[in-house]
Design a protein around this motif. Structure first.
Motif, PDB file in Angstrom:
ATOM      1  N   PRO A 140       0.823  -1.222   0.000  1.00  0.00           N
ATOM      2  CA  PRO A 140       0.000   0.000   0.000  1.00  0.00           C
ATOM      3  C   PRO A 140       0.855   1.271   0.000  1.00  0.00           C
ATOM      4  O   PRO A 140       1.959   1.275   0.541  1.00  0.00           O
ATOM      5  CB  PRO A 140      -0.807  -0.129   1.296  1.00  0.00           C
ATOM      6  CG  PRO A 140       0.016  -1.027   2.176  1.00  0.00           C
ATOM      7  CD  PRO A 140       0.734  -1.981   1.263  1.00  0.00           C
ATOM      8  N   ASP A 141       0.334   2.335  -0.613  1.00  0.00           N
ATOM      9  CA  ASP A 141       1.039   3.616  -0.635  1.00  0.00           C
ATOM     10  C   ASP A 141       0.985   4.292   0.725  1.00  0.00           C
ATOM     11  O   ASP A 141       0.040   4.096   1.485  1.00  0.00           O
ATOM     12  CB  ASP A 141       0.397   4.546  -1.671  1.00  0.00           C
ATOM     13  CG  ASP A 141       0.689   4.097  -3.077  1.00  0.00           C
ATOM     14  OD1 ASP A 141       1.476   3.130  -3.224  1.00  0.00           O
ATOM     15  OD2 ASP A 141       0.129   4.695  -4.021  1.00  0.00           O
ATOM     16  N   SER A 142       2.011   5.115   0.972  1.00  0.00           N
ATOM     17  CA  SER A 142       2.000   5.898   2.211  1.00  0.00           C
ATOM     18  C   SER A 142       0.943   6.995   2.091  1.00  0.00           C
ATOM     19  O   SER A 142       0.799   7.609   1.031  1.00  0.00           O
ATOM     20  CB  SER A 142       3.378   6.522   2.422  1.00  0.00           C
ATOM     21  OG  SER A 142       3.247   7.733   3.117  1.00  0.00           O
ATOM     22  N   PRO A 143       0.182   7.259   3.148  1.00  0.00           N
ATOM     23  CA  PRO A 143      -0.868   8.297   3.075  1.00  0.00           C
ATOM     24  C   PRO A 143      -0.293   9.699   2.927  1.00  0.00           C
ATOM     25  O   PRO A 143      -1.017  10.621   2.579  1.00  0.00           O
ATOM     26  CB  PRO A 143      -1.607   8.126   4.403  1.00  0.00           C
ATOM     27  CG  PRO A 143      -0.636   7.431   5.305  1.00  0.00           C
ATOM     28  CD  PRO A 143       0.229   6.575   4.436  1.00  0.00           C
ATOM     29  N   LEU A 144       1.016   9.859   3.185  1.00  0.00           N
ATOM     30  CA  LEU A 144       1.606  11.194   3.074  1.00  0.00           C
ATOM     31  C   LEU A 144       1.680  11.664   1.631  1.00  0.00           C
ATOM     32  O   LEU A 144       1.749  12.848   1.347  1.00  0.00           O
ATOM     33  CB  LEU A 144       3.022  11.194   3.674  1.00  0.00           C
ATOM     34  CG  LEU A 144       3.087  10.985   5.183  1.00  0.00           C
ATOM     35  CD1 LEU A 144       4.521  10.797   5.631  1.00  0.00           C
ATOM     36  CD2 LEU A 144       2.443  12.152   5.911  1.00  0.00           C
TER      37      LEU A 144
END
Ligand SMILES: Nc1ncnc2c1ncn2[C@@H]1O[C@H](COP(=O)(O)OP(=O)(O)OP(=O)(O)O)[C@@H](O)[C@H]1O
Ligand SMILES: [Mg+2]
Lengths: 259, 319
Positions: free
Chosen positions: B24-28
């Motif tokens: 999953p991608d980082s939410p930042l």
């Protein structure tokens, strides 16, 4: 048949960058009949190349003048072909274009392009038209530069130690080739050489020079039939005569140092 | 290893795709519209295998002197691995500062989404570059010939070259902006100067270094003065002239970018500078990629021309 040459009182003095003056030629008088093969022989640095360069029009004499067919030599022109010791082929052109160079600059290419293959054949380079000079051997390059000089039909071909850099075997082949070409294309040939044997083998006339400042020491007519036999007694006698003259001539510089 | 070699790009691709889709991608990080990075890798690898297959069939009737079919395989695999790591450090974990190291998806996405503007900028920059290079090359070439052959030209022009040449071309900007009403012409002029100087110097020195016996031989073959210049001097000096042109063009890239970052309203250098001011770093990287590809192509074309013109040099000198 044309191509008679006359040196009249030719003197040449060089001024070097360091300010010295070098007396290269001190009065050369020489008559060469058309169609002859003449060899110039003499100690190193005496002025043989200078003589040829003046005849070619690349250097101007300090005094005197040179005539070809009674016309005074003023500048280089295609009636006098020149071949140096170094073939000096143009490295950016292939052999075909090197040989064709003279025709192209004189706008004769369209008319005489068929001659190129004839001259390639004459010097034995058929099949190497597309090669570049760096892909050929030294002897092949020298033959190409011979073809390049010959194709313009010069009245006189000036050869400055053209075979000097070749091995003995190639050299003897090239000597025969020169004689063959000379017989096929009538012209006067003047060749500088250090090799007495070569001079006697090729020349109708041998001009022996003194050390610098050069004069003509002796002109020797060679009355031997072609093809010549290197073991013929007359051949051997001529060779030792010339060697004797050169040896004597070679001792002269000692006098200069004693002053 | 030998058996693995053809499979290396595929393995590296698989690893990258797994990371791209499974982690999953980082939410930042801002999310990208499409998985551009993953698609680009697939296209690159597909192109590579097609090219390798084509080469395989070509090599069959050719000799063994060709490079092995999968010669570039390990290199491509390495590049994909590097990008994969970069992807992990940026969008997947946000280990690198988020602002300055945007997601690869967004960098490549910019190339697609912003393509109208980028293509316009490329056209604009190339126009300036070509005009400047052509001008500088032509003037430098003929000036170099004049200086190389004529004593009078050397006397009058050489001091000019020595004094004006070493001034960095970008130092002319303040003056040029006054002289030229249009920033575009000013930029072309700067590029012209940066190409002109090395070309004129290396043309004239190249001609001065031509073996004199070439000129002598040509004159005994009947060549006149003009023919000596264009049939002997120029071709003999061509390696040197090309070296000058090459240096000039490399210098002109610097000049182009500087010129565009200062006065221009368009152009790829302007684009990069503008996006930097907007803090849009994904666009900045996209711009840099475009610049790299653009200049790479220019240099490649130049090398191709050189191989054509200087083919006779093969085995003599190379640069
Ligand atoms: N351009 C020049 N400037 C100054 N001196 C020169 C120049 N050309 C030749 N010389 C001098 O003139 C003399 C004769 O030179 P030249 O080349 O004619 O000799 P050469 O007989 O051909 O010698 P070699 O047999 O060694 O080739 C030499 O002493 C040389 O130093
Ligand atoms: Mg000599």
């Amino acid at each position: 048949m044309v191509g008679s040459i006359r040196f009249e009182g030719v003197k040449k003095t060089f001024h070097t960058v360091t300010g010295e003056t070098v007396n290269a030629l001190s009065g050369v008088d020489l008559e060469i009949e058309k169609g002859k093969f003449v060899c110039l022989i003499g100690p190193s640095g005496c002025g043989k190349s200078t003589m040829l360069r003046i005849l070619a029009g690349l250097d101007t004499p300090t005094e005197g003048s040179v005539y070809i067919d009674d016309k005074k030599v003023q500048r280089p022109d295609c009636d006098r072909g020149l071949v140096f010791q170094d073939p000096n082929l143009f490295p950016w052109l292939n052999i075909y274009d090197n040989v064709a160079f003279g025709l192209k600059v004189r706008k004769l290419y369209k008319k005489r392009s068929a001659d190129i293959s004839e001259y390639m054949e004459l010097v034995g380079l058929k099949g190497f038209e597309k090669s570049y000079p760096h892909q050929l051997s030294g002897g092949m390059c020298q033959r190409a530069s011979l073809a390049r000089a010959l194709i313009g039909h010069p009245k006189a071909l000036l050869l400055d130690e053209p075979l000097g850099a070749l091995d003995a075997f190639t050299r003897m082949n090239m000597q025969d080739e020169l004689l063959r070409i000379k017989a096929e294309k009538d012209m006067t040939m003047i060749m500088v050489t250090h090799d007495v044997d070569e001079a006697v083998y090729l020349a109708d006339k041998i001009v022996v020079m003194t050390p610098r400042p050069a004069k003509i020491e002796k002109v020797i007519d060679v009355d031997l039939y072609q093809p010549r036999d290197r073991n013929n007694p007359e051949f051997i006698r001529l060779r030792s005569e010339i060697l004797k003259i050169l040896d004597f001539a070679g001792k002269e510089p000692d006098v200069e140092y004693n002053i | 290893m030998k058996i693995l070699r053809p499979l290396l790009p595929l393995l590296s691709l698989a690893a990258a795709e797994i990371v791209a889709f499974a982690v999953p991608d980082s939410p930042l990080h801002q999310p990208a519209k499409h998985p551009y990075f993953a698609i680009l890798l697939i296209i690159a690898v597909a192109v590579y295998y097609i090219a390798a297959t084509a080469q395989y069939f070509k090599n069959k009737n050719n000799s063994a002197t060709e490079k092995p079919v999968f010669y570039r395989g390990p290199f491509l695999a390495g590049v994909i691995l590097f990008l994969n790591l970069l992807n992990i450090f940026t969008v997947k974990t946000a280990l690198f500062p988020v602002l300055y190291f945007p997601a690869l998806d967004r960098v490549f996405g910019t190339l697609v989404e912003d393509r109208t503007l980028i293509i316009k900028c490329i056209g604009f920059s190339m126009g300036i570059l070509l005009k400047g290079v052509a001008g500088g090359l032509i003037i430098g070439f003929f000036m170099g010939i004049a200086v190389g052959f004529s004593k009078a030209a050397e006397y009058w022009i050489n001091p000019l070259i020595r004094i004006l040449g070493p001034i960095p071309s970008t130092a002319w900007i303040p003056i040029l902006l006054v002289v030229f009403s249009e920033a575009r012409s000013a930029s072309s002029f700067i590029i012209g100067i940066s190409v002109w100087f090395p070309t004129v110097v290396l043309t004239s020195s190249g001609i001065a270094n031509v073996k004199n016996s070439y000129f002598e031989v040509s004159s005994t073959l009947g060549a006149g003065q003009l023919q000596k210049i264009f049939r002997i001097g120029v071709p003999a000096a061509m390696p040197s002239i090309f070296l000058g042109l090459f240096n000039g063009i490399c210098g002109s890239f610097v000049a182009l970018m500087t010129a565009e970052m200062i006065g221009a309203k368009y152009g790829i250098g302007w684009y990069v500078n503008w996006q930097k001011e907007m803090m849009a770093y994904s666009n900045v990287y996209a711009g840099l990629i475009v610049i790299a590809v653009m200049f790479y192509l220019v240099i490649t074309v130049l090398f191709k021309i050189r191989d054509r013109v200087l083919g006779w040099q093969k085995g003599v000198i190379k640069w």
